[in-house]
Design an enzyme around this catalytic site. Structure first.
Site, PDB file in Angstrom:
ATOM      1  CG  ASN A 436      -2.031  -1.041   1.084  1.00  0.00           C
ATOM      2  OD1 ASN A 436      -2.395  -1.409  -0.023  1.00  0.00           O
ATOM      3  ND2 ASN A 436      -2.537  -1.523   2.211  1.00  0.00           N
ATOM      4  CB  THR A 515       9.792  -4.478   3.769  1.00  0.00           C
ATOM      5  OG1 THR A 515      10.920  -4.421   4.659  1.00  0.00           O
ATOM      6  CG2 THR A 515      10.297  -4.338   2.342  1.00  0.00           C
ATOM      7  CB  ALA A 571       2.799   8.064   9.623  1.00  0.00           C
ATOM      8  CE  LYS A 642       4.871   3.123  15.463  1.00  0.00           C
ATOM      9  NZ  LYS A 642       3.436   3.458  15.311  1.00  0.00           N
ATOM     10  N   GLY A 760      -1.541   5.702   7.762  1.00  0.00           N
ATOM     11  CA  GLY A 760      -2.137   6.076   6.477  1.00  0.00           C
ATOM     12  C   GLY A 760      -1.100   6.040   5.390  1.00  0.00           C
TER      13      GLY A 760
END
Length: 781
Positions: A436, A515, A571, A642, A760
């Site tokens: 995506n 990936t 993101a 993270k 997203g």
């Protein structure tokens, strides 16, 4: 049988540790049948030259001191490297040779070439014995038994026959620098003679390759010690290599290249101090694009020459054992000569030369065909702006010369390099992960290239998926990549990928990892060894075991490569940029909290007790908000990773286990499989309901938060469910958003807050493009 020649210079053999490193290189990268050419160890040749000078001056004290120094250095090497019986044998041979030298001094029979040959003889013998001690089959050879000259000319047929004794079942350790005349007298091959020995032997044994192992990591666009942003080139065509050699490049030498003419032998320049680093390959025409170089010229004379006949420059070069460059300028022919040889050259030219410029310095710019005249004009303007007065300028299609009185300092060289060399660079992009986010990234790339190409030319050259890959070094069209993939993709093999990356003839290369593959991230060190920058949304490398992570960072720093990973957290939110800016501005981050998971943000924001928490989890799964297996999200491991990435960004040396983890589900569901999870969702509902009720009793709500506190006496690092006030920034967060709350010395009472979509495909792809833009901008400087 495929054979190779490996040459190791004096700096590669300067100590026992260096001999050990060279032996490791030989045993790991050479094969029996290969030829190992060696120079004298360290400063041995300089010491032998000093001994010869002392002999000529009849300085008895100096002779005694230098002989003692030679004995000490060689004996120390032997004693550190060898054990009995090898040590005793080699020490005995050394003692006999030093006694012979003393006898020749006392009887006035010392000969310069024969004396200088001892350095290479000692190196070959010691290395061969050390390899034998390591159970390798090795034999030392005196090159005077292999290379013969008559009247200064190599006897190629004789030499080729002599080289037949270099066995196929052993490592053949051969002395560089020396040969013999027809009477058996020692002849030296001059400056950089060992490199010349290596390529000669390669031609005689029909080797496939010659590796010149040095103390530099290949051939650069200019001296990397003077210009920080000097570019290491992976490939250079032979025509440019020859031109650079004639113009005095310190790594390439004209004699070295001569035996390779009209052959397919590959010449590689590699670092013996970092054998895993990328190398520079000198290839035949058409296998490498033409590059740009700046070569310093220090202390030269410029001679105008009349009636220069064919082959005369080569003969003059052979006499002084130094490459010379001649060129036409206007109606005249000029010869560029190192000042120390100027008188000798003038005498040999017998009245056909005039001194035009004396003791000048400056530079030569070697370039792609047709660019020399333009670059000369640009360089003149730049040097004039920087108060450099030129004495002589000559421009040609493929290079230009600019001579001045003073040596050019680092600042001026850097300006020239940035404005004349860096602008010719290209960036090759390889994208791994075409799902995506990857598909959107390539879709956006078509327009983004218009912006990037204003900085430097950028080409998409490779695409990689888990099972297949596609490479085109000339570039892929982002507009129709899917069709090209369908027709031309080949099975993915990691070794093939690494080979493609190593073969890419670009000044800059970047692998963009979109990936979620841990195994792919484990290839990062090999990508770096192939000279690639890294951009990743993949979190595994940034949270790998600390020593692996630190080694990767050190390797990147060593090779002046970048690793950008802003999208691995948040993101497209610029959290990494913000933390870096705070640190670079002198601030100190004291506390970092937030909601780092878009999935858990959505779940916690929507949970009010009106429906079971498990129904929201299944709803998120169906909407694509969670991983296919929602337990991956509920485990909290993603948030833990993270937080570790950001902690390391702040300079903390943490591992994943140093961060306390409280999953958003009970232990029974963690331990069970997927079927158990589905059959026992009531356990999840009870677990969350109980914690939510406890929070509500305090007039608070639950949020899955990450916390990092950097106190002087204690470090707190944890992720888990946390009750927060209803007016807290974490509580008012829009479902699905991420938030990062930063408290620092300058943002204590009123923290710095970064908030926005934490997931997203569009925003993540845009964040990767941001990393690519900043990489391109830094490379274009």
């Amino acid at each position: 049988m495929s054979r190779a020649v490996h040459k190791f210079g004096g700096s590669s053999l300067s100590s026992a540790n260096r001999y050990h490193a060279v032996a490791n290189i030989i045993l790991s990268q050479a094969s029996e049948g290969d030829v190992i050419v060696v120079s004298a160890a360290g400063k041995t040749t300089d010491t032998l030259v000093k001994l010869w000078q002392s002999y000529q001056q009849q300085d008895q004290q100096a002779l005694s001191d230098v002989l003692a120094l030679l004995e000490q250095h060689q004996s120390e090497l032997i004693q550190e490297l060898l054990v009995a019986p090898f040590q005793q044998s080699v020490l005995s041979a050394l003692a006999g040779e030093l006694a012979d030298i003393s006898e020749q001094i006392n009887t006035a029979q010392l000969q310069e070439a024969q004396l200088l040959a001892h350095g290479e003889l000692w190196s070959a013998r010691l290395l061969a014995h050390y390899l034998k001690q390591l159970d390798a089959n090795a034999r030392a050879f005196d090159a005077r038994q292999l290379l013969t000259l008559a009247d200064g000319q190599l006897q190629h047929e004789t030499n080729k026959q002599a080289c037949a004794q270099l066995g196929l079942t052993q490592y053949n350790v051969v002395t560089g620098f020396i040969a013999a005349d027809e009477a058996g007298n020692t002849v030296t091959l001059g400056r950089n003679g060992s490199d010349y020995s290596a390529t000669l032997l390669a031609r005689y044994i029909d080797a496939q390759s010659v590796s010149i192992w040095t103390d530099t990591q290949g051939v650069f666009s200019t001296d990397p010690r003077k210009v920080k942003r000097a570019i290491r080139y992976g490939k250079i065509c032979r025509a440019q290599a020859n031109l650079l050699a004639r113009l005095g490049n310190p790594v390439l030498h004209a004699k070295t290249l001569t035996p390779l003419k009209d052959s397919t032998i590959k010449l590689v320049v590699r670092s013996s101090f970092d054998s895993s680093s990328a190398a520079t390959e000198i290839v035949t025409e058409g296998l490498a694009k033409q590059k740009r170089f700046i070569t310093n010229l220090d202390n030269y004379d410029l001679l105008k020459v009349a009636d220069l006949h064919e082959g005369e420059v080569g003969e003059l070069s052979r006499v002084i054992q130094h490459a010379l460059h001649h060129f036409d300028h206007g109606d005249d022919t000029f010869l560029l000569v190192p000042a120390q040889y100027s008188n000798q050259i003038s005498a040999l030219l017998t009245g056909r030369s005039n001194l035009v410029e004396s003791n000048v310095s400056g530079l030569a710019i070697v370039c792609e065909q047709g660019a020399g005249h333009t670059l000369a004009a640009q360089a003149k303007a730049i040097l004039a702006e920087n108060n450099v007065t030129l004495r002589f300028v000559s421009s040609h299609d493929e290079y230009c010369l600019l001579l001045c009185e003073q040596q050019l300092d680092t600042d001026r060289l850097t300006i020239l390099h940035d404005q004349l060399v860096s602008v010719s660079q290209e960036l090759a992009v390889v994208v791994a992960g075409l799902g995506n986010v990857g598909a959107v990234f390539i879709e956006q790339l078509e327009k983004q290239l218009l912006r990037l190409n204003q900085l430097l030319p950028v080409k998409l050259v490779g695409l990689v998926r888990s099972q297949h890959m596609l490479f085109n070094p000339s570039g892929l069209n982002p507009e129709n990549w899917a069709d090209t993939w369908q027709n031309q993709a080949v099975p993915f093999v990691s070794a093939d990928l690494l080979n493609h990356l190593s073969e890419l003839d670009y000044e800059h290369k970047v692998v963009i990892d979109i990936t979620a593959s841990e195994s792919f991230s484990q290839l990062y060190p090999q990508f770096v060894d192939a000279g690639c920058h890294l951009i990743c949304a993949n979190k595994y490398a940034g949270t790998a075991e600390l020593s692996w992570y630190q080694a990767l960072q050190e390797n990147l720093k060593l090779r002046n490569l970048q690793w950008r990973y802003n999208t691995s957290v948040g993101a497209g939110l610029p959290i990494n940029f913000a933390l870096n800016d705070l640190l670079n501005s002198g601030d100190k981050v004291e506390r970092l909290t937030g909601v780092f998971s878009g999935t858990l943000s959505w779940l916690c924001a929507h949970y009010d007790g009106s429906q079971p928490f498990s129904e929201l989890v299944m709803q998120a799964k169906e909407m694509g908000y969670s991983e296919p297996d929602p337990r991956e999200d509920l485990s909290g491991r993603d948030v833990q990773r993270k937080l570790l990435i950001l902690a390391r960004e702040l300079g903390l040396t943490l591992d994943l286990d140093d961060i306390e983890l409280s999953p958003l589900m009970p232990q029974a569901l963690i331990d069970g499989d997927w079927d158990f999870f589905i059959d026992n969702l009531v356990l999840l509902d009870e677990y969350v309901s109980k914690l939510a009720a406890q929070a509500a009793a305090q007039n608070k709500v639950l949020r899955y938060a990450a916390e990092l506190e950097l106190n002087a006496d204690k470090l707190v690092a944890k992720v888990g469910l946390k009750p927060v006030d209803k007016d807290d920034a974490l509580a008012t967060l829009k479902p699905g958003d991420n938030i990062f709350v930063i408290n620092s010395q300058w943002y204590q009472d009123n923290p710095l807050v970064i908030q926005g979509p934490g997931a997203g495909k569009e925003v993540t792809a845009a964040g990767i493009h941001s990393d690519l833009y900043w990489l391109s901008k830094s490379l274009a400087k």
